[in-house]
Design a protein around this motif. Structure first.
Motif, PDB file in Angstrom:
ATOM      1  N   ALA A  57     -99.111 -12.074   3.064  1.00 33.72           N
ATOM      2  CA  ALA A  57    -100.096 -13.050   2.001  1.00 33.72           C
ATOM      3  C   ALA A  57    -100.161 -12.528   0.731  1.00 33.72           C
ATOM      4  O   ALA A  57    -100.027 -12.002   0.637  1.00 33.72           O
ATOM      5  CB  ALA A  57    -101.034 -12.299   2.979  1.00 33.72           C
ATOM      6  N   ASP A  58    -100.261 -13.895   0.217  1.00 31.61           N
ATOM      7  CA  ASP A  58    -100.337 -13.784  -1.517  1.00 31.61           C
ATOM      8  C   ASP A  58    -101.686 -13.583  -1.797  1.00 31.61           C
ATOM      9  O   ASP A  58    -103.131 -14.398  -1.439  1.00 31.61           O
ATOM     10  CB  ASP A  58    -100.127 -14.778  -1.980  1.00 31.61           C
TER      11      ASP A  58
ATOM     12  N   HIS B 210    -104.625 -16.325  -2.519  1.00 33.60           N
ATOM     13  CA  HIS B 210    -105.109 -16.970  -1.750  1.00 33.60           C
ATOM     14  C   HIS B 210    -104.873 -16.521  -0.429  1.00 33.60           C
ATOM     15  O   HIS B 210    -103.905 -16.803   0.456  1.00 33.60           O
ATOM     16  CB  HIS B 210    -104.310 -18.092  -2.168  1.00 33.60           C
TER      17      HIS B 210
ATOM     18  N   GLN C  78    -105.909 -16.792   2.550  1.00 32.00           N
ATOM     19  CA  GLN C  78    -106.354 -17.797   3.428  1.00 32.00           C
ATOM     20  C   GLN C  78    -105.198 -18.923   3.503  1.00 32.00           C
ATOM     21  O   GLN C  78    -105.017 -19.719   4.838  1.00 32.00           O
ATOM     22  CB  GLN C  78    -107.417 -18.337   3.581  1.00 32.00           C
ATOM     23  N   GLU C  79    -104.520 -19.232   3.021  1.00 27.74           N
ATOM     24  CA  GLU C  79    -102.988 -19.912   3.452  1.00 27.74           C
ATOM     25  C   GLU C  79    -101.814 -19.797   3.670  1.00 27.74           C
ATOM     26  O   GLU C  79    -102.778 -18.170   4.007  1.00 27.74           O
ATOM     27  CB  GLU C  79    -102.575 -20.521   1.647  1.00 27.74           C
ATOM     28  N   ASP C  80    -101.312 -20.232   3.849  1.00 29.04           N
ATOM     29  CA  ASP C  80    -100.389 -19.764   4.811  1.00 29.04           C
ATOM     30  C   ASP C  80     -99.180 -19.019   4.025  1.00 29.04           C
ATOM     31  O   ASP C  80     -99.080 -18.582   2.840  1.00 29.04           O
ATOM     32  CB  ASP C  80     -98.783 -21.714   5.178  1.00 29.04           C
ATOM     33  N   GLU C  81     -99.396 -17.624   4.764  1.00 26.05           N
ATOM     34  CA  GLU C  81     -98.560 -16.319   4.738  1.00 26.05           C
ATOM     35  C   GLU C  81     -96.785 -16.075   5.124  1.00 26.05           C
ATOM     36  O   GLU C  81     -96.396 -17.424   6.269  1.00 26.05           O
ATOM     37  CB  GLU C  81     -99.205 -15.099   5.381  1.00 26.05           C
TER      38      GLU C  81
ATOM     39  N   ARG D  41     -91.981 -19.004   2.916  1.00 25.61           N
ATOM     40  CA  ARG D  41     -92.356 -20.524   2.315  1.00 25.61           C
ATOM     41  C   ARG D  41     -91.192 -20.897   0.533  1.00 25.61           C
ATOM     42  O   ARG D  41     -91.589 -21.748  -0.040  1.00 25.61           O
ATOM     43  CB  ARG D  41     -93.796 -21.293   2.553  1.00 25.61           C
ATOM     44  N   ASP D  42     -91.793 -19.498   0.062  1.00 21.97           N
ATOM     45  CA  ASP D  42     -91.392 -19.473  -1.726  1.00 21.97           C
ATOM     46  C   ASP D  42     -90.645 -18.924  -1.678  1.00 21.97           C
ATOM     47  O   ASP D  42     -90.436 -18.470  -3.431  1.00 21.97           O
ATOM     48  CB  ASP D  42     -92.894 -18.955  -1.980  1.00 21.97           C
TER      49      ASP D  42
ATOM     50  N   ASN E 210    -116.984 -17.523   1.727  1.00 24.64           N
ATOM     51  CA  ASN E 210    -115.297 -17.821   1.176  1.00 24.64           C
ATOM     52  C   ASN E 210    -114.736 -16.714   0.590  1.00 24.64           C
ATOM     53  O   ASN E 210    -113.896 -15.949   1.558  1.00 24.64           O
ATOM     54  CB  ASN E 210    -114.468 -19.598   0.228  1.00 24.64           C
TER      55      ASN E 210
ATOM     56  N   ASP F  44    -112.295 -14.116   2.301  1.00 25.18           N
ATOM     57  CA  ASP F  44    -110.859 -13.628   2.268  1.00 25.18           C
ATOM     58  C   ASP F  44    -111.269 -12.332   2.381  1.00 25.18           C
ATOM     59  O   ASP F  44    -109.661 -11.666   2.489  1.00 25.18           O
ATOM     60  CB  ASP F  44    -110.473 -14.311   0.229  1.00 25.18           C
TER      61      ASP F  44
END
Length: 312
Positions: free
Chosen positions: A75-76, A79, A81-84, A104-105, A174, A178
């Protein structure tokens, strides 16, 4: 892509040229794993696990007789909660194979290449190689958590300065979500480090298990930092609730003072509103101005009294 390490340095090799006597690191895609997992002697169950859509942080290491396997959710931290991303890690004698399940990146591939160049090729061991790759996944998280700590401190300052956002509760929720996400994330690495230390299938040299202990301690410190930040968020929520209570008390105080000022006026108007025949000043031409003057004097006296008692 496969890289072989020897006293002569690091060189890229073909999959068919892997020498079990030399330390090798490989990075392949999931589609490539489908073609070659039998050739490496990996169980189909591990391939099926790589293809699962739903993933959990606390998956643990599966220990086989000649190799170990695990999936790692990456995970990032900025962030969470974004796609890991997700990678699978196969460890065999003198072999570390990283499978790109979902990236993804392209960050996993960059971390893999960074791990290869962390130590001189002549000093690379399997334990060092695994440690360098795992450490690259969390290497920048300390700064991210520090930034998060400053944001929480800024929110706290806003409370005491009375500058709070309208959706402050949502912001806190939030932040809490997180941090819960990150806590499970780092527990994943702690469990992974502990499993590597246990060395159930004797893939690692005893003297090199130190690297896995170091990695586990790093993950534990990150988890402790996240836990501390979670406590800060809870304290922040309590401070916000206290501020709301103070504001409510202040409002009630103002209303009470205003009510206290007008209560004598209500009494005066009640007296002079009674239509008795012998009511004083009933037919006096200066009756109304006199009542207004009495009311003004009473209000002034009440204000002076409240100021003196510091109730206003």
């Amino acid at each position: 892509m496969f890289y072989e390490f020897s006293s002569g340095g690091m060189k890229q090799i073909e999959e068919k040229n892997i020498d079990p006597e030399h330390i090798t690191a490989g990075y392949i895609t999931l589609s490539r794993l489908k073609d070659c997992y039998r050739r490496f002697g990996f169980s189909k169950a591990t391939l099926d696990q790589c293809q699962e859509e739903r993933r959990y942080f606390r998956s643990g290491i599966e220990v086989y007789e000649s190799y170990s396997f695990c999936t790692i959710t990456v995970a990032d931290a900025s962030h969470p909660q974004e796609d890991e991303d997700c990678v699978a890690l196969y460890i065999r004698k003198n072999l570390m194979l990283v499978v790109d399940v979902y990236d993804r990146d392209m960050s996993t591939e960059r971390n893999f290449k960074a791990a290869l160049s962390r130590y001189p090729a002549s000093t690379v061991t399997l334990e060092r190689l695994i440690y360098a790759f795992l450490d690259s996944l969390i290497a920048r998280d300390n700064r991210t958590l520090e930034d998060l700590e400053f944001r929480i401190h800024k929110l706290e300052g806003g409370i005491f300065e009375g500058e709070v956002e309208e959706d402050f509760n949502r912001t806190l929720l939030n932040q809490k979500t997180d941090l819960l996400y990150l806590r499970n994330y780092y527990v994943q690495f702690m469990d992974l480090g502990q499993e590597l230390i246990n060395n159930e299938n004797d893939l690692f040299a005893e003297e090199n298990l130190l690297y896995f202990r170091i990695f586990r301690e790093k993950a534990e410190r990150l988890m402790q930092n996240v836990t501390m930040l979670g406590d800060n968020v809870l304290q922040l929520r309590e401070a916000y609730q206290s501020m709301l209570d103070v504001n409510l008390n202040q409002t009630m105080k103002v209303l009470t003072v205003i009510s206290s000022i007008f209560m004598p006026l209500t009494l005066i108007t009640g007296w002079f509103g009674m239509n008795f025949v012998n009511m004083p000043m009933l037919k006096w031409q200066y009756g109304i101005p006199a009542v207004v003057l009495i009311s003004a004097v009473v209000v002034a006296a009440m204000v002076v009294l409240f100021k003196k008692k510091k109730w206003w």
